[in-house]
Design an enzyme around this catalytic site. Structure first.
Site, PDB file in Angstrom:
ATOM      1  CG  HIS A   1       9.862   4.251  30.853  1.00  0.00           C
ATOM      2  ND1 HIS A   1       8.987   3.321  30.334  1.00  0.00           N
ATOM      3  CD2 HIS A   1      10.208   5.035  29.815  1.00  0.00           C
ATOM      4  CE1 HIS A   1       8.817   3.535  29.044  1.00  0.00           C
ATOM      5  NE2 HIS A   1       9.558   4.571  28.709  1.00  0.00           N
TER       6      HIS A   1
ATOM      7  CD  GLU B   1       6.128   6.659  26.573  1.00  0.00           C
ATOM      8  OE1 GLU B   1       6.520   6.708  27.755  1.00  0.00           O
ATOM      9  OE2 GLU B   1       6.856   6.956  25.613  1.00  0.00           O
TER      10      GLU B   1
END
Length: 330
Positions: free
Chosen positions: A40, A109
């Site tokens: 991330h 994402e």
């Protein structure tokens, strides 16, 4: 039913890099079979507070551990990273880990990929980009000089100069039948977010029909919030993991931690406790995990919620929980 393997999640969103390496060693010492590492650029919520580079962490973990298998879980090889760079990173970690690494890939994402300023494509385009990226990565894993002109990526005279003796396997995150049709013949292993036996069976059938390959691994992940105090566990899970309630259809598209905070402002602690096992009861955790191995998952990774609560989990809960899980799925 074959042997079910249980893993531990190095959740980069909730711990810094040195702590993650320390947690990896603790997980290996306590008997976990494998480690997955999230990739991330931002935490889901600001309360989590971290987002170190996953590949630097994986390299350090590969060198600090000896037995556990390692996974990126999952890397998006289409926007924040070019697929040629992902191939190089994966090959290097495979060498450092002496063949223990699996490259987990997904379509990403918005939270993590928008940071490079290329926007956020619709899901069908993201999946098409992922398909092409996997093909590029496979070409580079072959050790040849690669030039590629595709719909989304270009590669100009690229070659991986350090290739591992053990080829890097590829797991692909898949959520539905259309995705299975696109990715079953490209991936070695299935990564899925729900204990859906029909999805698992369809993956195996499609892969067998298209490649003739045997059944690969089926890898899943489930959050838990172990704590001697159940109320404290619920409070922590609500503070740091209420984003989980949105489901991946929502989670893939929100762009910032502030967006996740706004989207989950009405999620109550009791809502979180209904979907995530909280507190000291190991039997409750086992029963929450059970649907995964019953659906055919071969590898199930646990997320212990709360970066500051990993040591207590390892010291007090990890070994009896692993024993309970392994006994229940025999």
């Amino acid at each position: 039913m074959g042997v079910t393997h249980f893993g531990y999640t190095l959740m980069t969103e909730q711990s810094g890099p040195k702590d993650l390496v320390r947690h990896a060693v603790s997980a290996e010492d306590r008997g976990f079979d494998f480690l997955v590492c999230s990739d991330h650029f931002s935490p889901w919520l600001t309360a989590q507070g971290h987002a170190p580079n996953a590949w630097a962490v994986l390299g350090a973990v590969a060198y600090a551990t000896r037995r556990v298998d390692l996974y990126s879980y999952v890397t998006c090889p289409t926007m924040r990273y070019h697929p040629a760079i992902v191939a190089q990173q994966a090959a290097t970690v495979q060498i450092l880990s002496d063949g223990r690494f699996t490259l987990g890939l997904g379509s990403g994402e918005n939270l993590n990929e928008h940071v490079v300023g290329r926007g956020w494509p619709a899901v069908e385009r993201r999946q098409d980009m992922l398909r092409e990226a996997i093909k590029v990565i496979r070409e580079l894993f072959g050790g040849r000089l690669v030039s590629w002109r595709g719909d989304y990526f270009q590669v100009d005279s690229a070659r991986l100069w350090d290739l591992p003796d053990v080829p890097v396997g590829i797991g692909v995150a898949v959520g539905g039948s259309k995705a299975i049709e696109k990715f079953a013949k490209l991936g070695d292993h299935l990564i899925a977010v729900e204990p859906n036996a029909e999805l698992v069976d369809a993956w195996h059938a499609t892969r067998q029909a298209s490649t003739g390959a045997g059944a690969g691994r089926v890898v899943g992940q489930i959050p838990v919030c172990w704590d001697p105090d159940r109320d404290a566990a619920i409070e922590r899970a609500h503070d740091q993991f209420r984003w989980f309630a949105g489901g991946w259809g929502v989670n893939a598209d929100l762009p910032t931690p502030a967006g996740f905070a706004a989207a989950t402002q009405f999620v109550r602690p009791e809502d979180v406790a209904a979907s995530i096992p909280c507190g000291p009861d190991l039997d409750t955790i086992v029963e929450t995990v059970r649907p995964y191995w019953q659906a055919g998952f071969t590898h199930i990774a646990l997320v212990q919620i709360g970066g500051q609560h990993q040591d207590a989990f390892f010291e007090q809960a990890a070994e009896p929980l692993l024993q309970a899980l392994r006994t229940a799925c025999e």
